[in-house]
Design a protein around this motif. Structure first.
Motif, PDB file in Angstrom:
ATOM      1  N   LEU A 172      31.343 -80.732 -54.316  1.00  0.00           N
ATOM      2  CA  LEU A 172      31.970 -82.047 -54.092  1.00  0.00           C
ATOM      3  C   LEU A 172      33.026 -82.011 -52.991  1.00  0.00           C
ATOM      4  O   LEU A 172      33.327 -83.039 -52.382  1.00  0.00           O
ATOM      5  N   LEU A 173      33.644 -80.859 -52.744  1.00  0.00           N
ATOM      6  CA  LEU A 173      34.750 -80.810 -51.795  1.00  0.00           C
ATOM      7  C   LEU A 173      34.311 -80.505 -50.378  1.00  0.00           C
ATOM      8  O   LEU A 173      34.979 -80.875 -49.435  1.00  0.00           O
ATOM      9  N   ASP A 174      33.219 -79.797 -50.229  1.00  0.00           N
ATOM     10  CA  ASP A 174      32.784 -79.362 -48.909  1.00  0.00           C
ATOM     11  C   ASP A 174      31.274 -79.352 -48.880  1.00  0.00           C
ATOM     12  O   ASP A 174      30.649 -78.908 -49.856  1.00  0.00           O
ATOM     13  N   PRO A 175      30.667 -79.865 -47.839  1.00  0.00           N
ATOM     14  CA  PRO A 175      29.204 -79.880 -47.809  1.00  0.00           C
ATOM     15  C   PRO A 175      28.601 -78.489 -47.736  1.00  0.00           C
ATOM     16  O   PRO A 175      27.419 -78.312 -47.937  1.00  0.00           O
ATOM     17  N   GLY A 176      29.440 -77.476 -47.472  1.00  0.00           N
ATOM     18  CA  GLY A 176      28.914 -76.124 -47.383  1.00  0.00           C
ATOM     19  C   GLY A 176      28.158 -75.894 -46.098  1.00  0.00           C
ATOM     20  O   GLY A 176      28.036 -76.764 -45.227  1.00  0.00           O
ATOM     21  N   SER A 177      27.641 -74.681 -45.944  1.00  0.00           N
ATOM     22  CA  SER A 177      26.899 -74.345 -44.742  1.00  0.00           C
ATOM     23  C   SER A 177      25.788 -73.392 -45.119  1.00  0.00           C
ATOM     24  O   SER A 177      25.722 -72.879 -46.239  1.00  0.00           O
ATOM     25  N   PHE A 178      24.905 -73.149 -44.148  1.00  0.00           N
ATOM     26  CA  PHE A 178      23.816 -72.201 -44.326  1.00  0.00           C
ATOM     27  C   PHE A 178      24.081 -70.993 -43.430  1.00  0.00           C
ATOM     28  O   PHE A 178      24.335 -71.140 -42.234  1.00  0.00           O
ATOM     29  N   LYS A 179      24.016 -69.815 -44.055  1.00  0.00           N
ATOM     30  CA  LYS A 179      24.224 -68.583 -43.308  1.00  0.00           C
ATOM     31  C   LYS A 179      22.886 -68.106 -42.750  1.00  0.00           C
ATOM     32  O   LYS A 179      21.894 -68.028 -43.481  1.00  0.00           O
ATOM     33  N   VAL A 180      22.881 -67.764 -41.463  1.00  0.00           N
ATOM     34  CA  VAL A 180      21.690 -67.233 -40.806  1.00  0.00           C
ATOM     35  C   VAL A 180      22.122 -66.019 -39.983  1.00  0.00           C
ATOM     36  O   VAL A 180      23.099 -66.102 -39.237  1.00  0.00           O
ATOM     37  N   SER A 181      21.406 -64.910 -40.137  1.00  0.00           N
ATOM     38  CA  SER A 181      21.727 -63.705 -39.376  1.00  0.00           C
ATOM     39  C   SER A 181      20.546 -63.323 -38.494  1.00  0.00           C
ATOM     40  O   SER A 181      19.396 -63.652 -38.793  1.00  0.00           O
ATOM     41  N   GLY A 182      20.848 -62.606 -37.421  1.00  0.00           N
ATOM     42  CA  GLY A 182      19.802 -62.122 -36.532  1.00  0.00           C
ATOM     43  C   GLY A 182      20.393 -61.383 -35.354  1.00  0.00           C
ATOM     44  O   GLY A 182      21.603 -61.487 -35.086  1.00  0.00           O
ATOM     45  N   PRO A 183      19.597 -60.644 -34.621  1.00  0.00           N
ATOM     46  CA  PRO A 183      20.094 -59.867 -33.476  1.00  0.00           C
ATOM     47  C   PRO A 183      20.741 -60.758 -32.414  1.00  0.00           C
ATOM     48  O   PRO A 183      20.099 -61.646 -31.865  1.00  0.00           O
ATOM     49  N   GLY A 184      22.022 -60.542 -32.158  1.00  0.00           N
ATOM     50  CA  GLY A 184      22.725 -61.261 -31.106  1.00  0.00           C
ATOM     51  C   GLY A 184      22.975 -62.727 -31.375  1.00  0.00           C
ATOM     52  O   GLY A 184      23.374 -63.456 -30.456  1.00  0.00           O
ATOM     53  N   LEU A 185      22.801 -63.186 -32.627  1.00  0.00           N
ATOM     54  CA  LEU A 185      22.945 -64.623 -32.897  1.00  0.00           C
ATOM     55  C   LEU A 185      24.360 -65.131 -32.643  1.00  0.00           C
ATOM     56  O   LEU A 185      24.549 -66.289 -32.273  1.00  0.00           O
ATOM     57  N   ALA A 186      25.363 -64.280 -32.854  1.00  0.00           N
ATOM     58  CA  ALA A 186      26.744 -64.728 -32.668  1.00  0.00           C
ATOM     59  C   ALA A 186      27.232 -64.527 -31.246  1.00  0.00           C
ATOM     60  O   ALA A 186      28.391 -64.811 -30.942  1.00  0.00           O
ATOM     61  N   GLY A 187      26.348 -64.048 -30.383  1.00  0.00           N
ATOM     62  CA  GLY A 187      26.782 -63.719 -29.028  1.00  0.00           C
ATOM     63  C   GLY A 187      26.820 -64.880 -28.072  1.00  0.00           C
ATOM     64  O   GLY A 187      27.258 -64.729 -26.929  1.00  0.00           O
ATOM     65  N   GLY A 188      26.369 -66.057 -28.485  1.00  0.00           N
ATOM     66  CA  GLY A 188      26.342 -67.204 -27.593  1.00  0.00           C
ATOM     67  C   GLY A 188      25.005 -67.359 -26.905  1.00  0.00           C
ATOM     68  O   GLY A 188      24.065 -66.598 -27.125  1.00  0.00           O
ATOM     69  N   GLY A 189      24.909 -68.372 -26.046  1.00  0.00           N
ATOM     70  CA  GLY A 189      23.673 -68.667 -25.350  1.00  0.00           C
ATOM     71  C   GLY A 189      23.165 -70.050 -25.699  1.00  0.00           C
ATOM     72  O   GLY A 189      23.925 -70.928 -26.138  1.00  0.00           O
ATOM     73  N   LEU A 190      21.881 -70.247 -25.530  1.00  0.00           N
ATOM     74  CA  LEU A 190      21.263 -71.545 -25.771  1.00  0.00           C
ATOM     75  C   LEU A 190      20.665 -71.560 -27.173  1.00  0.00           C
ATOM     76  O   LEU A 190      19.839 -70.714 -27.520  1.00  0.00           O
TER      77      LEU A 190
END
Length: 499
Positions: free
Chosen positions: A116-134
């Motif tokens: 009820l307080l936060d819609p939450g989020s979905f966690k997704v992992s993968g090679p270089g996903l947090a590194g930026g780009g398109l």
């Protein structure tokens, strides 16, 4: 907590801002169940996490459309991350993208206090996903607020998160140079610098397709140049993409910092569409360097003036006279010369090569000799411009070494003197001498720049030729004088040389 843009509040109107090169995107609205709706995508980045926020909103009010079912296919660059259906009661979905060894399916983080307080989020992992780009998201709306379209509309969205690279380039005569790259579209490969051409080069994935380009606001890449990297401190830079010369306005130089300057390459959508007719494929190959015949440029430390310096087309060289021209201009209007007093110095390794003071109101030329041992990096400095002790500027330049003298190959090798001496002393006859000289000329061992026209049919060798040859053996006459005698004999046909 990650900071992100909340897009669910009431907005007076949603403007259109395309992504594919920017950090957020509002797609063109479509009609659904009698009203206009659109998709708004934003992104943010903190260390280790890229957050992407997707919301379907009413176009006029900006309010979220509740109870939405989506099918989302996500890609990072050219790689698919996932393809999955989602239900969101608030019409909004958030993805937190992190690095991992392999790609994982989206996993809900929950919604706080019973969701009820936060819609939450979905966690997704993968090679270089947090590194930026398109990051691309194809969003099909399966249902929204109780309405199920027979043909689910598809929103094709993409946002860009900056990717940074820190490299050390081989700067040739300037040594190793640290350079920092940032791309706001997609990954950069093959980054380098060619000391021979003075060009920076790199490559980026790009789909040359009109439908893709129509979704793009801009493609933006930038890199920094240390202010000690003399060959790259030009006042104007040019860029080629896939061999196509881009307009001057696509390259901007931010040189207002003391330590580095930043070169921006910005390709807007309309230019990409124009280029589409001349190129294609799946990549952009960049080639960036100083524009032809452009002076070096430096901004004074107080940001008030710009100094343009020209060392001439052949540059500076040790052992020669230097002619260094400069203009002091308005910092923003380079064509506007400023009348200002100055003190200019040229130093090399702490040694003063030249100093002069005066008043500039146009081009000033400094002429001075450069010592033969003064090759290498040098510094042209300007102090106290217009009497302001904060108005200083400096530009590194390179003094080329004295070019080595190329030893001249003698037209007649010295060892031939032995053969000529045998003839002048009578130990071999004229025929043997003529045959020997003929062979040496045809093998270019004795070199003649021009061959005389043959106008005779042989005969004895003139005494003066024998006398000159004897003097040449004794070092009393030059090679040129000896060759004149040989040419005379070739012209008479005494020495036969095949044409």
């Amino acid at each position: 907590m990650l900071a992100y843009v909340v897009l669910l509040g009431a907005l007076s109107i949603i403007g259109v801002a395309y992504g594919h090169g920017t950090g957020s995107e509002t797609l063109p609205p479509i009609e659904m169940d009698g009203e206009l709706v659109t998709l708004v995508v934003s992104s943010s980045q903190e260390e280790g996490v890229v957050r992407v926020d997707i919301a379907m909103v009413r176009h006029i009010t900006g309010e979220a459309v509740p109870n939405a079912d989506f099918h989302i296919t996500a890609r990072h660059g050219q790689t698919q991350i996932f393809s999955q259906e989602f239900h969101r009661s608030d019409g909004r979905i958030i993805f937190d993208l992190t690095d991992g060894m392999e790609y994982t399916s989206p996993e809900s983080s929950g919604g706080g206090f019973f969701g009820l307080l936060d819609p939450g989020s979905f966690k997704v992992s993968g090679p270089g996903l947090a590194g930026g780009g398109l990051y691309s998201f194809d969003v099909s709306v399966l249902s929204a607020d109780g309405y199920e379209p027979a043909d689910p509309p598809l929103f094709e969205s993409a946002v860009s998160v900056p990717i940074t690279y820190d490299d050390v380039m081989d700067g040739g005569r300037w040594g190793d140079q640290p350079m920092h790259f940032i791309t706001y579209y997609d990954t950069l490969h093959g980054r380098g610098y060619d000391p021979e051409t003075g060009r920076v080069f790199f490559e980026m994935p790009f789909q040359w397709d009109a439908a893709v380009i129509e979704q793009i606001e801009t493609v933006h890449v930038e890199f920094t140049i240390p202010n000690g990297f003399g060959d790259m401190l030009a006042s104007d830079m040019e860029a080629h993409v896939n061999g196509i010369s881009t307009p001057p306005r696509t390259v901007a130089i931010d040189d207002y910092f003391m330590d580095v300057r930043t070169v921006h390459i910005v390709l807007p959508r309309h230019l990409l569409l124009e280029m589409l007719g001349a190129t294609g494929g799946d990549s952009m190959e960049f080639d960036v360097g100083a524009a032809p015949r452009t002076p070096y440029s430096a901004v004074t430390s107080n940001g008030e003036y710009r100094v343009l310096v020209d060392v001439g087309p052949s540059g500076l060289a040790a052992g020669r006279e230097a002619a260094v021209s400069f203009n002091i201009t308005n910092v923003f209007l380079r064509s506007m010369n400023v009348e200002a007093g100055y003190t200019a110095t040229v130093t090399r390794g702490g040694a003063l090569l030249h100093s002069q003071s005066g008043v500039s109101n146009g081009e000033v030329t400094m002429r001075f000799p450069i010592p033969g041992d003064a090759s290498g990096p040098a510094l042209i400095s300007f102090q106290d411009i217009n009497g302001n002790d904060l108005a200083d500027a400096a530009l590194p330049v390179f003094i080329d070494p004295v070019p080595p003298e190329v030893p001249q190959t003698p037209a007649v090798p010295p060892w031939i003197r032995d053969t000529v001496q045998l003839w002048t002393s009578g130990d071999i006859d004229d025929g043997a001498f003529a045959a020997a000289i003929s062979y040496l000329i045809q093998q270019d061992i004795i070199h003649m720049d021009t061959m005389p026209q043959v106008g005779g049919d042989g005969g004895p060798i003139d005494d003066w030729v024998r006398t000159t040859a004897g003097w040449w053996v004794d070092g009393l006459v030059s090679d040129a004088e000896f060759l004149a005698g040989l040419k005379y004999l070739v012209g008479r046909g005494v020495i036969a040389v095949a044409p």
